[in-house]
Design an enzyme around this catalytic site. Sequence first.
Site, PDB file in Angstrom:
ATOM      1  N   LYS B  77      -2.165  43.875  -2.194  1.00  0.00           N
ATOM      2  CA  LYS B  77      -2.280  44.147  -3.637  1.00  0.00           C
ATOM      3  C   LYS B  77      -3.748  44.076  -4.050  1.00  0.00           C
ATOM      4  O   LYS B  77      -4.486  43.204  -3.565  1.00  0.00           O
ATOM      5  CB  LYS B  77      -1.447  43.112  -4.406  1.00  0.00           C
ATOM      6  CG  LYS B  77      -1.335  43.378  -5.905  1.00  0.00           C
ATOM      7  CD  LYS B  77      -0.426  42.336  -6.556  1.00  0.00           C
ATOM      8  CE  LYS B  77      -0.241  42.589  -8.035  1.00  0.00           C
ATOM      9  NZ  LYS B  77       0.648  41.590  -8.668  1.00  0.00           N
ATOM     10  N   SER B 152       4.358  43.426 -11.550  1.00  0.00           N
ATOM     11  CA  SER B 152       3.122  44.174 -11.401  1.00  0.00           C
ATOM     12  C   SER B 152       2.804  44.596  -9.961  1.00  0.00           C
ATOM     13  O   SER B 152       1.969  45.484  -9.781  1.00  0.00           O
ATOM     14  CB  SER B 152       1.967  43.332 -11.944  1.00  0.00           C
ATOM     15  OG  SER B 152       1.738  42.210 -11.130  1.00  0.00           O
ATOM     16  N   SER B 176       6.359  39.183 -10.708  1.00  0.00           N
ATOM     17  CA  SER B 176       5.607  40.353 -10.232  1.00  0.00           C
ATOM     18  C   SER B 176       5.781  40.707  -8.755  1.00  0.00           C
ATOM     19  O   SER B 176       5.372  41.780  -8.340  1.00  0.00           O
ATOM     20  CB  SER B 176       4.119  40.169 -10.525  1.00  0.00           C
ATOM     21  OG  SER B 176       3.862  40.515 -11.865  1.00  0.00           O
TER      22      SER B 176
END
Lengths: 95, 483
Positions: B77, B152, B176
């Site tokens: 990420k 996210s 997330s």
Amino acid sequence: MKITKAEVAHVAKLARLSFSEKEMELFTEQLNQILLYMEKLNELNTQHVKPTYHALELTNVMREDKVKPSLATQKVLANAPQADKDMFVVPRVIN
Amino acid sequence: MLAAKTIHELHDLLVKKEIRPQEIVEDVFKRIEAVEDKVKAYLSLTKELALKQAEEAEKKILKGEVSPLTGISLAIKDNICTEGIKTTCASKMLENFVPPYDATVIKALKAEGAVMVGKTNMDEFAMGSSTENSAFQITHNPWDLDRVPGGSSGGSAAAVAADECIAALGSDTGGSIRQPAGFCGVVGVKPTYGCVSRFGLVAFASSLDQIGPLAKDVRDAAILLSAIAGHDPYDSTSAPLEKKDYAQKIGEEIKGIKIGVPKEAFGEGLEEEVKTTLERNIQIFSDLGAEVIEVSLPHLEYAVAVYYIIAPAEASSNLARYDGVKYGFRDKEAGNLIDMYCQTRSKGFGPEVKRRIMLGTYVLSAGYYDAYYKKASQVRTLIKEDFLNAFKQCDFIITPVSPTPAFKIGEKTDDPLQMYLSDIYTIPINLAGVPAISLPGGLSKDRLPIGLQIIGPHFSEVELFKVAYQFEQALGMKEKPEL
């Protein structure tokens, strides 16, 4: 109304953000809606409840007071929007 | 296709020298070339680095120094710092930020000889539940390209689901990792707070943030967590944990284990198909010999309000560092320092980040602190106690991951509060600091994944993987997205 446009303007100043008139109106409306939802918490009596600021209660995390290597100055300055020698350059602060 | 395999399957092939790490990289990039135009999971690809790391990994294998992740292609990420590789947080503010150091988790992966194929898309600064808040691109759900992958960590979840990597790292502040894992039909873990070092994770809400794995199955998630978990002196909130094998109990029976189902989990907003999937999942646990009982989390309904006070409060403080001086974007037009701060932040941050900074600044400001921040922190105690009380009656708790399957792109962007409410089942876990795993519980009639969340007491990950594995095997879901 939980928060007025004037208060939103004040908070924006505290947060170092600036908004157009239109954005200000939208934010006031959205923040009101969100803060109104937060009212829900007042259903609960929390007078004698201890607040939780961290999920794990670690206290006094100590380490030896010893100098360890840190990042090289030039490596750090490589990301600076403006740098000179070994310093960050900012717009003039004092006139 | 090697790209579709799991970490443990590839590990076996690598150890037997039937494949080389470079072949995995090539196959993953072949897959990326084929589907990335549709999915848009990545913000940057690092093929050259990946091939170099694969070569190093091969040397390790030839010397017999093999770890479970040696030569495995992973996605990271884009809020986890990678030395020399751009780390943007999907924000214009950090568009050109190249970290001068590696996050502790990246160091750990490198030590094992893992390979990085790229950095994945996300909601800007991890604020969002759909990855639509990225300043750069919208990621599409591999199961239905008109739908969001969740957020996210939407890029990481979509990349794993679409076989554009073998596994990935994400971060979870209020769901997330688990919510996008649920939406994309993969396995995601939010470890106990303090289990994984946050050093080098760009801070959003420091008392809630945790890095964790996204993977194709439960065993892979356990393998990945084993590599990244453990004490780190660079993170003072890191728990004093020994390194261990989180997969050690995988395969053991779960007969007699007590599974709690909170009666509040069946609240309003829960879609019928998610409800019936949960009921079928409960039956699977009974069939496995678990005892399923009803428990209560009486303060569940307050979790979203608590979270959207505490997380923005911490964010407003953490994001004060973006001032255009030390790194990141600077608006060069401004004539004086204060204007430079204001213009830099106004142009560098997107709308959701600004909304949360505003909310956080407001709830912390003079006169409102007690009414909002302190009040929320007190209710946080009640939520944490709910879990501690429930775990006196049961070993694990199960809930849906989200009240609905993946929603349509654009469906909730105009209504922040509706977006926030979709996090109702994942948020309380971060507030309490307990670990939870999200894994496929079934498919809807429209072929959309529906996730199951299993929650355990603090530091119960080894047992959590054991339970999740038995459920996964019993469910035996083999479907994959068609791309």
